[in-house]
Design a protein around this motif. Structure first.
Motif, mmCIF file in Angstrom:
data_model
loop_
_atom_site.group_PDB
_atom_site.id
_atom_site.type_symbol
_atom_site.label_atom_id
_atom_site.label_comp_id
_atom_site.label_asym_id
_atom_site.label_seq_id
_atom_site.Cartn_x
_atom_site.Cartn_y
_atom_site.Cartn_z
ATOM 1 N N THR A 79 0.797 -1.198 -0.113
ATOM 2 C CA THR A 79 0.054 0.077 -0.065
ATOM 3 C C THR A 79 0.811 1.068 -0.165
ATOM 4 N N ALA A 80 1.908 1.271 0.793
ATOM 5 C CA ALA A 80 2.666 2.599 0.744
ATOM 6 C C ALA A 80 3.363 2.759 -0.460
ATOM 7 N N ARG B 250 0.724 4.174 -2.699
ATOM 8 C CA ARG B 250 0.776 5.558 -2.518
ATOM 9 C C ARG B 250 1.821 6.401 -3.098
ATOM 10 N N ARG C 198 1.504 6.867 -6.519
ATOM 11 C CA ARG C 198 0.232 7.674 -6.989
ATOM 12 C C ARG C 198 0.840 9.261 -6.506
#
Length: 276
Positions: free
Chosen positions: A93-94, A97, A100
């Motif tokens: 997830t990190a 992110r 992103r």
């Protein structure tokens, strides 16, 4: 757009002998070259070999390749993908992110690029990126907002128009006001010099001619030969002559003589000078 593959995307389990590189490439929509590269760097290696030495991918191999394709389409680099797939300490997830955030930066950069391209297009088509009201406020009540369009019709295929448009695209009202102020100050300096009896060819006249080139190079680079052509235009064109003689009677002819004298001092014959 990328989507997370589901079970229907997986290879048939009945293919006990596995899938060849070509079959996997076709199924996943990647190139054989990419599969070979991922094999070489140890990111995704086929688990099986035929007796003839051909590489074969098992169902598990293809599942890993699916995941690589998904993460690659998010823009993650191969080494970061390796970490996400193999390092239990890696936070997927990190990583996503962070990717992103990088994508957001790229989007902002592209939006700025798009805005710049729009301004450049408008500048090539319109010349001045100012409203009629802004033009009147900056250039004075005698300014005709049709003049930029007329200039484009007359000079739009020249190098100087392209140079003018490139500079215009980067300018707003404040920059144009500074240029207009510099031109007005130059007009006053020319009138004061003529009133003071400055002779064409004198050091003071040469300085004024050089300052004129400096001021008008805000529009496009102005050579001495081109300046001679402008000097002729100031004297012969009714519109230009009316402007300069409106500042001071006889100013157009006096300044043309100053420009010609400065050109001769630099080895340029005013009679044969041409626009470059």
């Amino acid at each position: 757009m990328w989507t997370v593959p589901d079970a229907t995307d997986a290879p048939d389990t009945q293919d006990a002998d596995g899938l060849t590189v070509g079959q996997v490439a076709a199924r996943l929509g990647v190139t054989v070259r990419a599969l070979h590269h991922w094999d070489e760097i140890g990111l995704a290696r086929p688990s099986l070999r035929t007796a003839a030495g051909y590489r074969l991918y098992t169902a598990g191999d293809v599942e890993r390749l699916h995941r690589i394709v998904v993460y690659r389409e998010t823009g993650l680099g191969l080494e970061r993908i390796r970490a996400v797939l193999d390092d239990t300490a890696e936070d997927a997830t990190a990583a996503l992110r962070a990717q992103r955030a990088r994508v957001d930066e790229q989007i902002a950069r592209l939006e700025r690029l798009g805005t710049g391209l729009d301004r450049m297009i408008d500048a090539h088509e319109r010349g001045l990126l100012l409203t009629a009201a802004q033009q009147a406020e900056i250039f004075g009540p005698d300014w005709n907002p049709r003049w930029p369009a007329e200039a484009r019709a007359r000079y739009g295929d020249t190098t100087q128009w392209r140079q003018f448009a490139e500079r215009s695209a980067a300018r707003g009202p404040e920059e144009w006001q500074a240029i207009a102020d510099a031109v007005a100050a130059l007009d006053r300096a020319l009138a004061a010099a003529m009133d003071a009896g400055v002779d064409p060819g004198s050091p003071e006249a040469h300085r004024l001619v050089d300052h004129h080139r400096e001021v008008f190079s805000a529009y496009f680079p102005l050579t001495r030969a081109m300046q001679v052509c402008l000097g002729r235009l100031y004297e012969s064109d009714p519109g230009y002559r009316a402007h300069y003689d409106g500042v001071r009677p006889g100013l157009a002819t006096w300044f043309r003589r100053c420009v010609d004298a400065a050109a001769r001092a630099h080895g340029i014959d005013p009679d044969t000078a041409t626009w470059e």
